[in-house]
Design an enzyme around this catalytic site. Structure first.
Site, PDB file in Angstrom:
ATOM      1  N   HIS A  35       0.828  -1.198   0.000  1.00 17.94           N
ATOM      2  CA  HIS A  35       0.000   0.000   0.000  1.00 17.94           C
ATOM      3  C   HIS A  35       0.869   1.258   0.000  1.00 17.94           C
ATOM      4  O   HIS A  35       1.588   1.518   0.958  1.00 17.94           O
ATOM      5  CB  HIS A  35      -0.882  -0.021   1.245  1.00 17.94           C
ATOM      6  CG  HIS A  35      -1.871   1.078   1.325  1.00 17.94           C
ATOM      7  ND1 HIS A  35      -1.813   2.068   2.279  1.00 17.94           N
ATOM      8  CD2 HIS A  35      -2.952   1.362   0.554  1.00 17.94           C
ATOM      9  CE1 HIS A  35      -2.816   2.896   2.112  1.00 17.94           C
ATOM     10  NE2 HIS A  35      -3.530   2.500   1.075  1.00 17.94           N
ATOM     11  N   GLU A  85       1.327  -0.657  -5.143  1.00 16.16           N
ATOM     12  CA  GLU A  85       0.186   0.236  -5.338  1.00 16.16           C
ATOM     13  C   GLU A  85       0.571   1.701  -5.515  1.00 16.16           C
ATOM     14  O   GLU A  85       0.972   2.347  -4.552  1.00 16.16           O
ATOM     15  CB  GLU A  85      -0.781   0.168  -4.145  1.00 16.16           C
ATOM     16  CG  GLU A  85      -2.098   0.859  -4.475  1.00 16.16           C
ATOM     17  CD  GLU A  85      -2.663   1.740  -3.368  1.00 16.16           C
ATOM     18  OE1 GLU A  85      -1.941   2.118  -2.436  1.00 16.16           O
ATOM     19  OE2 GLU A  85      -3.848   2.076  -3.491  1.00 16.16           O
ATOM     20  N   ASP A 127      -1.186   5.337  -6.160  1.00 18.70           N
ATOM     21  CA  ASP A 127      -2.383   6.153  -6.380  1.00 18.70           C
ATOM     22  C   ASP A 127      -2.018   7.150  -7.477  1.00 18.70           C
ATOM     23  O   ASP A 127      -0.861   7.583  -7.553  1.00 18.70           O
ATOM     24  CB  ASP A 127      -2.757   6.927  -5.102  1.00 18.70           C
ATOM     25  CG  ASP A 127      -3.209   6.006  -3.978  1.00 18.70           C
ATOM     26  OD1 ASP A 127      -3.792   4.945  -4.262  1.00 18.70           O
ATOM     27  OD2 ASP A 127      -2.976   6.367  -2.811  1.00 18.70           O
ATOM     28  N   HIS A 169      -1.308  10.393  -3.425  1.00 16.67           N
ATOM     29  CA  HIS A 169      -2.575   9.969  -2.829  1.00 16.67           C
ATOM     30  C   HIS A 169      -3.683  10.988  -2.998  1.00 16.67           C
ATOM     31  O   HIS A 169      -4.852  10.645  -3.155  1.00 16.67           O
ATOM     32  CB  HIS A 169      -2.371   9.683  -1.335  1.00 16.67           C
ATOM     33  CG  HIS A 169      -3.616   9.275  -0.625  1.00 16.67           C
ATOM     34  ND1 HIS A 169      -4.462  10.175  -0.011  1.00 16.67           N
ATOM     35  CD2 HIS A 169      -4.187   8.059  -0.443  1.00 16.67           C
ATOM     36  CE1 HIS A 169      -5.480   9.531   0.523  1.00 16.67           C
ATOM     37  NE2 HIS A 169      -5.349   8.245   0.273  1.00 16.67           N
ATOM     38  N   GLU A 202      -4.468   3.074  -8.638  1.00 18.62           N
ATOM     39  CA  GLU A 202      -5.783   3.617  -8.275  1.00 18.62           C
ATOM     40  C   GLU A 202      -5.972   4.985  -8.906  1.00 18.62           C
ATOM     41  O   GLU A 202      -5.150   5.894  -8.688  1.00 18.62           O
ATOM     42  CB  GLU A 202      -5.924   3.757  -6.753  1.00 18.62           C
ATOM     43  CG  GLU A 202      -7.269   4.397  -6.394  1.00 18.62           C
ATOM     44  CD  GLU A 202      -7.470   4.713  -4.919  1.00 18.62           C
ATOM     45  OE1 GLU A 202      -6.625   4.318  -4.090  1.00 18.62           O
ATOM     46  OE2 GLU A 202      -8.483   5.383  -4.611  1.00 18.62           O
TER      47      GLU A 202
END
Ligand code: G3P
Ligand code: CA
Length: 316
Positions: A31, A58, A60, A73, A155
């Site tokens: 993450h 991951e 973002d 993020h 993401e």
């Protein structure tokens, strides 16, 4: 009733049909990289996560003014960079510094730092905000040198906000991913988003065959997704769900509903330095999610600890 008892009793209730996820071993998603150890969304944090054995990295994603995806993020820059001191006048009237107002060249001048307290100290060493291409090239380069096949788990952050700024994200993301060989359902990738319309656009309009994950927050507004009917609706356009872990811990049946609809379940986020009430150790939380609730993977800031737990359980 204390959360631990609540979790255990509810999990016990579904143990007859649940337990470890069937099929492949559960995956560990780093993450924001190994963000428990190095500043989130930096190449260093991603590389460390890779070295720790994570299955997916991951990033973002938001867009710069000149249309580059950067790993960040927030749509704002100030939580994890020194934008306020470097560009003091460049905030909007609401007092926020938006990534969408800065070119990539300007973003490259910023120093990145960790967001959470008691983690990697601010103003130490030098970290930067990477582009999506740099993240992919890091992971794919390491895949070449190690022979592994670690995936990415991008993401899209606030695509409807970006669209309102005249910066739609979906086509652009597919163009970058396709250029790097992420083209089909077997690619080592999951594309995740909180906004159903973005996932529906990717799947139905843009014919995206990449695995798609519907993120589900614990906020009331997304609660309607956490029903048997809601899960069935998600299965029409996505391949899995990424619920806030509290939703699974409170209602492990969610996993059964998802699996009945061939959806994978990847809850977020396990943090060894911020355990929910009722879990004395991070292994206890891994045990509840992986073994008792039967999730197919999870997001964690501490990928090394998840891998160690899985090794101890014979799942690595
Ligand atoms: O993408 C999973 C999880 O990261 C979603 O929440 O706010 O940490 O991006 P957030
Ligand atoms: Ca995320």
């Amino acid at each position: 009733m204390k959360p631990c008892y609540f979790v255990s009793w509810v999990c016990l209730g579904v143990l007859m049909t649940s337990g470890w996820a069937a099929g492949a071993d559960p995956v560990v998603i780093a993450h924001r990289g190994a963000s428990g150890y190095l500043p989130e969304h930096t190449l260093e944090a991603y590389a460390l996560a890779y070295g720790m054995g994570a299955d997916f990295i991951e990033p973002d994603l938001v867009l710069t003014k000149d249309g580059h995806f950067i790993a960040l993020h927030d749509i704002h820059l100030q939580s994890t960079t020194d934008v306020e001191t470097r560009y003091p006048e460049r905030h909007r009237d609401d007092g926020e510094w938006y990534a969408a107002d800065f070119t990539l060249e300007e973003v490259r001048q910023l120093r990145a730092h960790e967001r959470l307290k008691n983690r990697f100290p601010e103003e130490k060493s030098a970290f930067h905000v990477p582009t999506l291409e740099e993240v992919i090239e890091l992971v794919q380069g390491l895949n070449e040198t190690t022979g592994r096949n670690v995936g990415i788990y991008p993401e899209l952050k606030e695509p409807s906000w970006h669209a309102k700024q005249g910066m739609p994200m979906e086509e652009k993301l597919l163009a970058v991913l396709n250029a790097y060989g992420y083209t089909g359902p077997e690619s080592a990738i999951f594309v995740q988003c909180f906004e159903p319309d973005t996932l529906k656009k990717l799947r139905n309009e843009l014919k995206c065959a990449l695995p798609l994950i519907q993120l589900i927050s614990s906020h009331k507004i997304q609660a309607s997704m956490v029903t048997q009917e809601g899960i069935k609706e998600i299965a029409a356009y996505a391949d899995g769900i990424g619920p806030d872990k509290s939703l699974v811990e409170k209602n492990p049946q969610l996993v059964t509903w998802a699996h009945e609809n061939q959806l994978k379940v990847h809850p977020y986020t396990v943090r060894a330095d911020s355990l929910p009430g009722g879990f004395a150790t991070v292994d206890a939380e891994f045990d509840a999610l992986f073994r008792e609730c039967g999730v197919d993977g999870l997001f964690t800031d501490f990928p090394d600890l998840a891998i160690a737990y899985l090794k101890g359980a014979g799942k690595r």
